[in-house]
Design a protein around this motif. Structure first.
Motif, short mmCIF file in Angstrom:
data_model
loop_
_atom_site.label_atom_id
_atom_site.label_comp_id
_atom_site.label_asym_id
_atom_site.label_seq_id
_atom_site.Cartn_x
_atom_site.Cartn_y
_atom_site.Cartn_z
N CYS A 63 29.92 40.30 37.25
CA CYS A 63 30.41 38.77 37.03
C CYS A 63 31.24 38.96 38.44
O CYS A 63 32.55 39.57 38.37
CB CYS A 63 30.96 38.45 35.81
SG CYS A 63 31.94 36.71 35.90
N ILE A 64 31.17 38.32 39.47
CA ILE A 64 32.20 38.43 40.64
C ILE A 64 33.47 37.86 40.38
O ILE A 64 34.31 38.80 41.00
CB ILE A 64 31.26 37.69 41.86
CG1 ILE A 64 30.05 38.39 42.09
CG2 ILE A 64 32.25 37.52 43.19
CD1 ILE A 64 29.22 37.84 43.20
N PRO A 65 33.59 36.71 39.73
CA PRO A 65 34.98 36.47 39.48
C PRO A 65 35.74 37.44 38.73
O PRO A 65 37.08 37.34 38.75
CB PRO A 65 35.01 34.81 39.10
CG PRO A 65 33.29 34.45 39.16
CD PRO A 65 32.55 35.71 39.20
N HIS A 66 34.88 37.98 37.87
CA HIS A 66 36.05 39.03 36.85
C HIS A 66 35.62 40.37 37.02
O HIS A 66 35.75 41.23 36.05
CB HIS A 66 35.31 38.35 35.23
CG HIS A 66 35.78 37.03 35.27
ND1 HIS A 66 34.86 36.09 34.93
CD2 HIS A 66 37.00 36.51 35.18
CE1 HIS A 66 35.47 34.81 34.48
NE2 HIS A 66 36.88 35.09 35.04
N LEU A 67 35.33 40.72 38.45
CA LEU A 67 34.82 42.17 38.63
C LEU A 67 36.09 42.98 38.23
O LEU A 67 36.06 43.85 37.54
CB LEU A 67 34.37 42.21 40.01
CG LEU A 67 33.99 43.83 40.59
CD1 LEU A 67 33.00 44.28 39.40
CD2 LEU A 67 33.66 43.86 41.92
N ALA A 68 37.19 42.58 38.77
CA ALA A 68 38.48 43.07 38.47
C ALA A 68 38.89 43.24 37.33
O ALA A 68 39.52 44.24 36.94
CB ALA A 68 39.71 42.67 39.69
N MET A 69 38.22 42.53 36.33
CA MET A 69 38.75 42.52 34.83
C MET A 69 37.78 43.49 34.31
O MET A 69 37.74 43.83 33.12
CB MET A 69 38.84 41.17 34.20
CG MET A 69 40.03 40.37 34.99
SD MET A 69 39.60 38.48 34.24
CE MET A 69 40.58 38.75 32.59
N GLY A 70 36.58 43.85 35.01
CA GLY A 70 35.81 44.72 34.44
C GLY A 70 34.71 44.26 33.84
O GLY A 70 33.88 44.77 33.00
N PRO B 9 36.61 47.98 41.73
CA PRO B 9 37.96 47.96 41.13
C PRO B 9 38.07 49.09 40.01
O PRO B 9 37.07 49.28 39.35
CB PRO B 9 38.21 46.56 40.61
CG PRO B 9 37.24 45.74 41.36
CD PRO B 9 36.10 46.81 41.81
N ALA B 10 39.12 49.59 39.66
CA ALA B 10 39.46 50.73 38.47
C ALA B 10 39.13 50.26 37.39
O ALA B 10 38.33 51.00 36.55
CB ALA B 10 41.08 51.03 38.47
N ARG B 11 39.18 48.85 36.82
CA ARG B 11 38.56 48.59 35.28
C ARG B 11 37.17 48.70 35.38
O ARG B 11 36.54 48.91 34.45
CB ARG B 11 39.26 47.31 35.05
CG ARG B 11 39.06 46.68 33.85
CD ARG B 11 39.57 47.68 32.61
NE ARG B 11 39.26 47.07 31.29
CZ ARG B 11 38.84 47.75 30.45
NH1 ARG B 11 38.41 49.24 30.55
NH2 ARG B 11 38.15 47.35 29.28
N ALA B 12 36.47 48.23 36.48
CA ALA B 12 34.99 48.13 36.59
C ALA B 12 34.65 49.45 36.64
O ALA B 12 33.64 49.87 35.66
CB ALA B 12 34.34 47.12 37.83
N ARG B 13 35.12 50.38 37.41
CA ARG B 13 34.55 51.64 37.49
C ARG B 13 34.73 52.21 36.03
O ARG B 13 33.87 52.90 35.51
CB ARG B 13 35.40 52.69 38.18
CG ARG B 13 34.78 52.63 39.59
CD ARG B 13 35.51 53.92 40.60
NE ARG B 13 36.75 54.15 40.35
CZ ARG B 13 37.84 53.46 40.85
NH1 ARG B 13 37.49 52.39 41.73
NH2 ARG B 13 39.03 53.78 40.77
N GLN B 14 35.96 52.14 35.42
CA GLN B 14 36.13 52.82 34.01
C GLN B 14 35.14 52.23 33.13
O GLN B 14 34.52 52.76 32.22
CB GLN B 14 37.80 52.25 33.68
CG GLN B 14 37.91 52.85 32.00
CD GLN B 14 39.30 52.25 31.82
OE1 GLN B 14 39.53 51.39 32.00
NE2 GLN B 14 40.00 53.07 30.85
N ARG B 15 34.69 50.92 32.90
CA ARG B 15 33.93 50.48 31.96
C ARG B 15 32.52 50.89 32.36
O ARG B 15 31.74 51.25 31.31
CB ARG B 15 33.98 48.87 32.14
CG ARG B 15 34.82 48.22 31.26
CD ARG B 15 34.63 46.91 30.82
NE ARG B 15 35.44 46.31 29.66
CZ ARG B 15 35.73 45.19 29.54
NH1 ARG B 15 35.02 44.16 30.50
NH2 ARG B 15 36.57 44.67 28.78
#
Length: 144
Positions: free
Chosen positions: A99-106, A128-134
């Motif tokens: 989700c492009i607007p919420h990528l940083a939120m994972g 972004p770190a949260r997206a990678r982690q998820r």
């Protein structure tokens, strides 16, 4: 006019093959069982030729492919904000969805098309770190 049994068999296969493809649904949610800003489900294993309908449950979400996490030859896609979009996945491999607007939120998910091992996923380092982690969590869970 008389048709041979072979012709009848081929015609049946040609006209019923599209009926074998399935359509799966994924909801784009503000909050789900696994937290906030999620796709539900966040992992799908589907067959080549299957489609996925991404359902917008809130006006701030979209579904788009993640550059660098697509099989070779696969067409990238990008849905509009608050748009229900149906995508057919023809190429076998692993597809990262964001989700492009919420990528940083994972807000990401993974789709496995065919039988490529999920453990082979190459998660792009620039996410972004949260997206990678998820995505790493999804890969670990789906690989078990």
């Amino acid at each position: 006019m008389r048709f041979s049994p072979l012709f009848a068999l081929l015609a049946t296969l040609v006209f019923t093959a599209p009926a074998l493809a399935e359509t799966h649904e994924v909801k784009m949610l503000n909050r789900g069982e696994s937290g906030s800003m999620v796709y539900d489900p966040d992992f799908l294993a589907i067959a080549p030729g299957d489609s996925v309908t991404f359902i917008a449950t809130h006006p701030t979400h979209n579904a788009a492919s993640i550059p660098g996490l697509l099989p070779e030859g696969a067409e990238p896609f990008k849905g509009k904000i608050n748009e229900e979009i149906e995508v057919t996945f023809s190429e076998a491999g692993l597809y990262g969805i964001q989700c492009i607007p919420h990528l940083a939120m994972g807000m990401v998910m993974l789709i496995q098309v065919g039988d490529q091992p999920v453990s082979a996923a190459q998660i792009p380092a620039q996410l972004p770190a949260r997206a990678r982690q998820r995505l790493e969590q999804i890969v670990q869970r789906a690989s078990e």
